[in-house]
Write a protein that holds these residues in place. Structure first.
Motif, PDB file in Angstrom:
ATOM      1  N   SER A   1       0.983  -0.954  -0.086  1.00  0.00           N
ATOM      2  CA  SER A   1       0.291   0.404  -0.392  1.00  0.00           C
ATOM      3  C   SER A   1       0.300   1.097  -0.237  1.00  0.00           C
TER       4      SER A   1
ATOM      5  N   GLU B   1       4.652  15.823  -9.096  1.00  0.00           N
ATOM      6  CA  GLU B   1       3.451  14.657  -8.950  1.00  0.00           C
ATOM      7  C   GLU B   1       3.745  13.027  -8.590  1.00  0.00           C
TER       8      GLU B   1
ATOM      9  N   PHE C   1       1.188   6.135  -0.428  1.00  0.00           N
ATOM     10  CA  PHE C   1       0.443   6.938  -1.607  1.00  0.00           C
ATOM     11  C   PHE C   1       0.676   7.385  -2.527  1.00  0.00           C
ATOM     12  N   GLY C   2      -0.719   6.841  -3.448  1.00  0.00           N
ATOM     13  CA  GLY C   2      -0.463   6.762  -4.719  1.00  0.00           C
ATOM     14  C   GLY C   2      -0.699   8.368  -5.111  1.00  0.00           C
ATOM     15  N   GLN C   3       0.189   8.761  -6.824  1.00  0.00           N
ATOM     16  CA  GLN C   3       0.356   9.888  -7.573  1.00  0.00           C
ATOM     17  C   GLN C   3      -1.442  11.384  -6.250  1.00  0.00           C
ATOM     18  N   HIS C   4      -0.067  12.330  -6.230  1.00  0.00           N
ATOM     19  CA  HIS C   4      -0.532  13.465  -5.894  1.00  0.00           C
ATOM     20  C   HIS C   4       0.449  14.548  -6.285  1.00  0.00           C
TER      21      HIS C   4
ATOM     22  N   SER D   1       4.140   9.800  -6.433  1.00  0.00           N
ATOM     23  CA  SER D   1       3.744   8.466  -5.557  1.00  0.00           C
ATOM     24  C   SER D   1       5.131   8.135  -4.566  1.00  0.00           C
TER      25      SER D   1
ATOM     26  N   VAL E   1       5.356   4.134  -1.829  1.00  0.00           N
ATOM     27  CA  VAL E   1       4.480   2.568  -2.276  1.00  0.00           C
ATOM     28  C   VAL E   1       5.720   1.899  -1.228  1.00  0.00           C
TER      29      VAL E   1
ATOM     30  N   ARG F   1       6.201  -1.676  -1.372  1.00  0.00           N
ATOM     31  CA  ARG F   1       5.863  -2.575  -1.990  1.00  0.00           C
ATOM     32  C   ARG F   1       6.578  -3.738  -1.375  1.00  0.00           C
TER      33      ARG F   1
END
Length: 229
Positions: A52, A100, A54-57, A102, A104, A106
């Motif tokens: 899980s 931007e 932090f997705g792209q932002h 992310s 993650v 993994r």
């Protein structure tokens, strides 16, 4: 004057995949008494579950420092950087006009990190990225410095310096704080005294009108020391 921000009083966030502790107001946690110190705006201690993250932002006009305490965080951004940040490594993004990214986990095991934001002293420069590990030497080690001050440190667009402190049990180190400067100390692990004020893991402390700071470890300790405008 040293004002302690105890670990037990920090804000908290629980999102299933993420557990966070907030030294200053952030996201849904808001406390007008704790909005930051000088240019220091955010210190979050995050635990990110496996598979899980932090997705792209996006961000702009913020200096964002990440210190991975355990595990590995995988980074990708719109500048074309793709990198793994391993335990003990620091990442610095100067968001400038906008970036931007992310971050993650993994792996299967949780990743623990400190997420730190400082407000820059210039607006809308070109964004940039840096990443570095430093030898774990006892004492105070400069990790981040203003542009042009220290080629061995990560460069920041602010008149601020961040040191990592590492002390063995009973170790000590002292430093001067210039007149008019503000400081913050964030304890990562262990227990130490700052000018006879006891600080434990997770505690922070705002420092005003002190000229000498003396750190004395009661246990093996690691901390960050911010010298701020």
């Amino acid at each position: 004057m040293i004002t302690v921000r105890p670990d037990a009083e920090r804000g908290q966030g629980h999102f299933g995949w993420l557990r966070a502790r907030y030294s200053f107001s952030f996201s849904s946690y808001y406390d007008p008494r704790h909005m930051g110190v000088s240019a220091l705006r955010v210190i979050n201690q995050d635990i990110v579950n496996g598979k899980s993250g932090f997705g792209q932002h996006g961000h702009d006009n913020m200096e964002i420092l990440t210190y991975v305490l355990s595990g590995t965080l995988s980074h990708r951004d719109t500048l074309g950087n793709i990198a793994d940040i391993n335990a003990g490594e620091f990442q610095l993004m100067s968001a400038g006009t906008g970036i931007e990214h992310s971050e993650v986990n993994r792996g299967e095991e949780p990743v623990e990190l400190l997420q730190i934001w400082l407000q820059p002293n210039v607006r809308n420069p070109q964004p940039r990225y840096a990443q570095k590990s430093f030898p774990r030497t006892p004492g105070l080690q400069r990790i981040v410095a203003a542009d042009g001050i220290d080629a061995d440190a990560l460069p920041i667009r602010q008149d601020a310096t961040i040191y990592r402190g590492i002390l063995d049990s009973d170790g000590k180190v002292s430093t001067a704080l210039a007149t008019g400067r503000t400081a913050w100390v964030q304890v990562i692990s262990g227990r130490l005294r700052l000018n006879d004020v006891l600080l434990e893991a997770g505690d922070g402390a705002a420092i005003h009108n002190e000229t000498t700071l003396e750190f004395q470890a009661e246990q093996a300790s690691e901390f960050l020391y911010f010298d701020l405008p």
